[in-house]
Design an enzyme around this catalytic site. Structure first.
Site, PDB file in Angstrom:
ATOM      1  N   GLU A  91      94.140 -72.937  87.470  1.00  8.06           N
ATOM      2  CA  GLU A  91      95.185 -73.002  86.443  1.00  8.06           C
ATOM      3  C   GLU A  91      96.169 -74.140  86.724  1.00  8.06           C
ATOM      4  O   GLU A  91      96.425 -74.970  85.865  1.00  8.06           O
ATOM      5  CB  GLU A  91      95.963 -71.671  86.394  1.00  8.06           C
ATOM      6  CG  GLU A  91      95.238 -70.557  85.673  1.00  8.06           C
ATOM      7  CD  GLU A  91      95.031 -70.843  84.199  1.00  8.06           C
ATOM      8  OE1 GLU A  91      95.911 -71.476  83.585  1.00  8.06           O
ATOM      9  OE2 GLU A  91      93.976 -70.444  83.669  1.00  8.06           O
ATOM     10  N   THR A  92      96.715 -74.150  87.971  1.00  7.27           N
ATOM     11  CA  THR A  92      97.721 -75.175  88.311  1.00  7.27           C
ATOM     12  C   THR A  92      97.076 -76.503  88.670  1.00  7.27           C
ATOM     13  O   THR A  92      97.686 -77.560  88.527  1.00  7.27           O
ATOM     14  CB  THR A  92      98.559 -74.727  89.509  1.00  7.27           C
ATOM     15  OG1 THR A  92      97.683 -74.528  90.627  1.00  7.27           O
ATOM     16  CG2 THR A  92      99.297 -73.429  89.206  1.00  7.27           C
TER      17      THR A  92
ATOM     18  N   THR B 212      94.817 -73.234  92.621  1.00 10.17           N
ATOM     19  CA  THR B 212      94.204 -72.422  91.554  1.00 10.17           C
ATOM     20  C   THR B 212      93.687 -73.361  90.472  1.00 10.17           C
ATOM     21  O   THR B 212      94.191 -74.480  90.319  1.00 10.17           O
ATOM     22  CB  THR B 212      95.203 -71.440  90.886  1.00 10.17           C
ATOM     23  OG1 THR B 212      96.141 -72.192  90.112  1.00 10.17           O
ATOM     24  CG2 THR B 212      95.927 -70.572  91.881  1.00 10.17           C
TER      25      THR B 212
ATOM     26  N   SER C 132      97.727 -77.861  95.003  1.00 10.87           N
ATOM     27  CA  SER C 132      97.919 -77.027  96.187  1.00 10.87           C
ATOM     28  C   SER C 132      98.935 -77.719  97.077  1.00 10.87           C
ATOM     29  O   SER C 132      99.274 -78.883  96.842  1.00 10.87           O
ATOM     30  CB  SER C 132      96.589 -76.841  96.928  1.00 10.87           C
ATOM     31  OG  SER C 132      96.083 -78.104  97.330  1.00 10.87           O
TER      32      SER C 132
ATOM     33  N   ASP D   3      95.340 -75.787 103.345  1.00 10.92           N
ATOM     34  CA  ASP D   3      94.432 -75.637 102.199  1.00 10.92           C
ATOM     35  C   ASP D   3      93.045 -75.299 102.723  1.00 10.92           C
ATOM     36  O   ASP D   3      92.362 -76.138 103.304  1.00 10.92           O
ATOM     37  CB  ASP D   3      94.429 -76.948 101.386  1.00 10.92           C
ATOM     38  CG  ASP D   3      93.513 -76.868 100.163  1.00 10.92           C
ATOM     39  OD1 ASP D   3      92.949 -75.781  99.907  1.00 10.92           O
ATOM     40  OD2 ASP D   3      93.381 -77.900  99.472  1.00 10.92           O
TER      41      ASP D   3
ATOM     42  N   ASP E  25      79.015 -76.432  84.111  1.00 14.79           N
ATOM     43  CA  ASP E  25      80.193 -76.972  84.753  1.00 14.79           C
ATOM     44  C   ASP E  25      79.742 -78.124  85.637  1.00 14.79           C
ATOM     45  O   ASP E  25      78.555 -78.331  85.854  1.00 14.79           O
ATOM     46  CB  ASP E  25      80.983 -75.884  85.478  1.00 14.79           C
ATOM     47  CG  ASP E  25      80.653 -75.752  86.932  1.00 14.79           C
ATOM     48  OD1 ASP E  25      81.583 -75.653  87.731  1.00 14.79           O
ATOM     49  OD2 ASP E  25      79.458 -75.733  87.277  1.00 14.79           O
TER      50      ASP E  25
HETATM   51  N1  LIG Z   1      92.046 -77.921  96.985  1.00 10.97           N
HETATM   52  C1  LIG Z   1      92.595 -78.537  95.957  1.00 10.97           C
HETATM   53  N2  LIG Z   1      93.896 -78.857  95.974  1.00 10.97           N
HETATM   54  C2  LIG Z   1      94.452 -79.469  94.928  1.00 10.97           C
HETATM   55  N3  LIG Z   1      93.824 -79.819  93.817  1.00 10.97           N
HETATM   56  C3  LIG Z   1      92.507 -79.541  93.733  1.00 10.97           C
HETATM   57  C4  LIG Z   1      91.832 -78.883  94.783  1.00 10.97           C
HETATM   58  N4  LIG Z   1      90.544 -78.731  94.422  1.00 10.97           N
HETATM   59  C5  LIG Z   1      90.439 -79.253  93.195  1.00 10.97           C
HETATM   60  N5  LIG Z   1      91.598 -79.748  92.760  1.00 10.97           N
HETATM   61  C6  LIG Z   1      91.888 -80.371  91.469  1.00 10.97           C
HETATM   62  O1  LIG Z   1      91.837 -79.417  90.443  1.00 10.97           O
HETATM   63  C7  LIG Z   1      90.897 -79.805  89.443  1.00 10.97           C
HETATM   64  C8  LIG Z   1      90.291 -78.599  88.791  1.00 10.97           C
HETATM   65  O2  LIG Z   1      89.491 -77.891  89.707  1.00 10.97           O
HETATM   66  P1  LIG Z   1      88.443 -76.803  89.194  1.00 10.97           P
HETATM   67  O3  LIG Z   1      87.896 -76.101  90.353  1.00 10.97           O
HETATM   68  O4  LIG Z   1      89.057 -76.030  88.077  1.00 10.97           O
HETATM   69  O5  LIG Z   1      87.347 -77.670  88.479  1.00 10.97           O
HETATM   70  P2  LIG Z   1      86.294 -78.637  89.137  1.00 10.97           P
HETATM   71  O6  LIG Z   1      85.763 -77.954  90.332  1.00 10.97           O
HETATM   72  O7  LIG Z   1      86.840 -80.008  89.283  1.00 10.97           O
HETATM   73  O8  LIG Z   1      85.230 -78.776  88.018  1.00 10.97           O
HETATM   74  P3  LIG Z   1      84.139 -77.752  87.510  1.00 10.97           P
HETATM   75  O9  LIG Z   1      84.881 -76.888  86.569  1.00 10.97           O
HETATM   76  O10 LIG Z   1      83.171 -78.651  86.867  1.00 10.97           O
HETATM   77  O11 LIG Z   1      83.567 -77.045  88.684  1.00 10.97           O
HETATM   78  C9  LIG Z   1      89.930 -80.685  90.187  1.00 10.97           C
HETATM   79  O12 LIG Z   1      89.266 -81.546  89.328  1.00 10.97           O
HETATM   80  C10 LIG Z   1      90.855 -81.426  91.134  1.00 10.97           C
HETATM   81  O13 LIG Z   1      91.499 -82.492  90.474  1.00 10.97           O
HETATM   82 MG   LIG Z   2      83.053 -75.527  89.804  1.00  9.56          MG
END
Ligand SMILES: Nc1ncnc2c1ncn2[C@@H]1O[C@H](COP(=O)(O)OP(=O)(O)OP(=O)(O)O)[C@@H](O)[C@H]1O
Ligand SMILES: [Mg+2]
Ligand SMILES: [K+]
Length: 679
Positions: free
Chosen positions: A376-377, A374, A380, A341, A304
């Site tokens: 998924e969504t 999350t 936040s 958040d 990841d």
């Molecule tokens: N606190 C938050 N509030 C809103 N959106 C967020 C927040 N943190 C991350 N995101 C958005 O959600 C996406 C998905 O986050 P997720 O944690 O699934 O993956 P990631 O951390 O970006 O990547 P990886 O899977 O490589 O760790 C992020 O790329 C970002 O655009």
């Molecule tokens: Mg990660």
């Protein structure tokens, strides 16, 4: 490093000698069928040493029986010693860890909200504890409130403190580590005896070591070979009778022991244990030997991005307005979307906004509904009590959200977001009701030295794929910077699993490295799941290996150890079996030569006498075990090269060597035996 290479000290050797005798217990020996047969032979020759003619008239006399008895006893002891030495190294490491696990007191939250001091051993899953500056964290858990710098050197050996905080992927804390500044409220996640440190101790001690499927298969094969040779030896009796050659029981036992694969039988478990030890010395905790072996055959590695390829401390660094929104307005909107958040990203937004002099009256968000982030969504925010909806999140997620609300996407949004993404940053779009205000620039840094190590993986034929929840542009930039072969963007947790399954369905062995809760299902699905120690409890629970240094390329070292483990086992098996063939040619002609002079052509070794031939072969058979302990412990030489080439090379070295070495060894021993008039 906490888990030091204990080396081989005098104490260790001394303890291993004692353990070699303890392991003579037949109930322990039976687990190793080859050596068990040798032990039974030892007992029979002991009886023969006392009463040489118990099985009828004996031609060989007591001295010969006593000699065979002692050589056999040493054969068993040498094998036990190899295993005990390998185990001893783990025990020494476990002792170091136990010192860390001193009795600690914990401040446990009571029903009325007060805190009471209780011994840490009484802590159960779900208990809430408070840990202040200077105190040891009593057990594993997740921070639910606060932020602190934590000294994890007891576990990782790394002296620089790490920052841990509530929410997000850096909230897990480990029992036995120390809070060096501030305080935290921790929710305990493990019951007594199941903590990380407990598991670590059990692991390095070998207490939870189970034979791998490979090892079980080999043990079975060796047992079958032993049975076959037992049968062969028994058929010798009527043949000898017919030829009027008298074969004593001690000779038959000696012959049997020379022919069965005692070398690999004696070293097999030491090879496995030593392999696990080597993994630990790289500061990686492997929960199963199977995972280490699987690492040796990995075809694809999935990583990841955030927290694995990058450091993962994504910080807000800029608020970028879109359309005719002012900088002030986008900053305020970002702050509004983040005040509640609790993820590190969210908190960094609040911090930056306040630093820029923007603030929001707490009264305005009283009673608001918190929309937590999350994977998924990918959003936040807050739903205020007056109906206002505030959101921030991945740009495509916010665009869909706005479209659903009937709002319009500003024309310059994509351009602004792409600029951030192309620089490797993560853009978060910010919206209030139907209006998008702009993007937050989250900055992250790629860990150094990845490119070279991924290139090394490529040269070994291993494909690297980055799988991230982030957008395709950011993913492409980071993928190029880190030097991975391929990437998958906007991946939700189930898509990370799907990516692994797809490779597995093509018959590939897949390794996954990750740190987040959203990686946990994928870590469990992969053949080798390596979690970063900096990651969440969920990730660490799901993985079958944990890297205490949180270095994703550490898998390279584990792969090398896995390959080396398989190669060592194969090499010593080859050596052992070709050895036995050589012994056959040393002994059989010597036995029958007096009756069948034609055998002279087979008697290439010209040994002094039949007795001397047998004793020399048996002595060689015994001492080859301790002589090979260094290879069993350190592993056979391993160079990153084509698997077929490696196999051919090893067959040559260990197969050919296995035939030649005993001829020379037995001849030398025979000469010494003759000079000393031992037989
Ligand atoms: N606190 C938050 N509030 C809103 N959106 C967020 C927040 N943190 C991350 N995101 C958005 O959600 C996406 C998905 O986050 P997720 O944690 O699934 O993956 P990631 O951390 O970006 O990547 P990886 O899977 O490589 O760790 C992020 O790329 C970002 O655009
Ligand atoms: Mg990660
Ligand atoms: K043997």
């Amino acid at each position: 490093m906490a888990i030091q290479n204990a080396g081989i000290s005098k104490d260790l050797v001394f303890q291993a000698i004692i353990d070699s005798f303890k392991k003579l217990n037949p109930l322990v020996m039976i687990k190793n069928p080859v050596m068990f047969v040798v032990e039974v032979g030892t007992l029979i020759t002991l009886i023969l040493s006392i009463k040489p003619d118990i099985f009828g008239f004996s031609t060989v006399g007591r001295g010969y029986n006593v000699a065979v008895f002692f050589i056999l006893l040493f054969t068993v002891l040498f094998a036990n010693f190899a295993e005990a030495l390998a185990e001893g190294r783990g025990k020494a490491q476990a002792d170091t860890l136990r010192k860390t696990k001193s009795e600690t007191m914990a401040k446990v939250r009571q029903k009325d909200g007060s805190y009471k001091e209780l011994p840490s051993t009484s802590l159960r899953k779900g208990d809430i504890v408070r840990v202040d500056t200077g105190e040891l964290i009593p057990s594993d858990g997740e921070i639910i409130e606060g932020l602190a710098s934590i000294d994890e050197s007891a576990i990782t050996g790394e002296s620089a403190p790490v920052i841990k905080e509530a929410g997000g992927d850096f909230s897990s804390v480990t029992g036995g580590t120390r809070v060096v500044s501030d305080y935290i409220i921790v929710k305990i996640m493990t019951d007594p005896g199941e903590s990380f440190l407990d598991k670590m101790i059990a692991l390095v001690e070998g207490a939870s070591r189970q034979k791998t499927p490979n090892e079980i298969a080999l043990t079975t094969l060796l047992a079958v070979l032993t049975l076959i040779f037992l049968f062969v030896i028994m058929t010798l009796v009527p043949i000898a009778d017919y030829l009027k050659v008298r074969l004593d029981v001690a000779t038959l036992i000696a012959l049997l022991v020379c022919l069965i694969p005692t070398t690999i039988g004696g070293l097999l478990s030491a090879i496995g244990i030593a392999g696990m030890n080597r993994v630990t010395q790289f500061n990686v905790l492997a929960m199963s030997g199977k995972a280490v072996e699987a690492a040796g055959d990995i075809n694809t590695m999935i990583l990841d991005k955030t927290g694995t390829i990058t450091f993962g401390n994504r910080m807000a660094s800029e608020f970028v307005p879109v359309a005719n929104v002012s900088e002030q307005e986008v900053t305020l909107a970002s702050l509004k979307a983040s005040v509640k958040d609790e993820t590190p990203e969210g908190r960094s937004v609040v911090e930056l906004a306040r630093k820029q002099g923007v603030d929001w009256d707490e009264k305005e968000y009283e009673g608001a509904e918190i929309i937590e982030f999350t994977a998924e969504t990918r959003m936040s925010g807050l739903n205020l009590s007056n109906g206002t909806q505030i959101r921030k999140g991945a740009v495509d997620a916010i665009k869909k959200y706005i479209a659903a609300q009937g709002g319009r996407v500003p024309v310059d949004l994509d351009k602004k977001a792409d600029e951030i993404a192309m620089a490797g940053g993560t853009p978060l779009a910010v919206a209030i009701d139907k209006t998008i205000y702009g993007v937050i620039y989250l900055k992250d840094t790629v860990k150094p030295g990845l490119k070279e190590r991924f290139a090394e993986l490529r040269s070994m034929g291993i494909k690297t794929i980055m799988c991230t929840g982030d957008n395709p542009l950011t993913a492409a930039t980071i993928a190029a910077e880190a030097g991975v072969d391929d990437f998958i963007a906007e991946a939700k947790p189930e898509e990370k699993i799907a990516a692994i399954k797809k490779e597995q369905d093509e018959g590939k062995l897949v390794a996954m490295t990750g740190d987040g809760t959203n990686d946990a299902p994928a870590l469990a699905q992969a053949d080798v799941g390596l979690a970063m120690n900096s990651g969440t409890m969920a990730a660490k629970e799901a993985a079958n290996m944990i890297d205490l240094d949180s270095d994703p390329t550490k898998l390279l070292s584990v792969i090398a150890i896995g390959k080396q483990l398989l190669i060592t086992r194969g090499a010593l098996t080859t050596f052992s079996i070709s050895n036995d063939i050589a012994k056959y040619f040393a002994i059989i002609p010597a036995l029958f030569i007096t009756m069948i002079p034609q055998l002279q052509s087979l008697n290439v070794m010209g040994l002094t006498s039949p007795k001397s031939a047998i004793l020399s072969a048996l002595i060689f058979n015994a001492i080859i075990i301790p002589l090979l302990i260094p290879i069993a412990m350190k592993g056979a030489k391993y160079k990153a090269m084509n698997a077929n080439k490696l196999l051919t090379r090893n067959l040559l070295i260990y197969g050919f060597g296995g035939v030649v070495v005993p001829f020379i060894g037995i001849k030398i021993i025979d000469m010494i035996v003759a000079v000393l008039h031992l037989a």
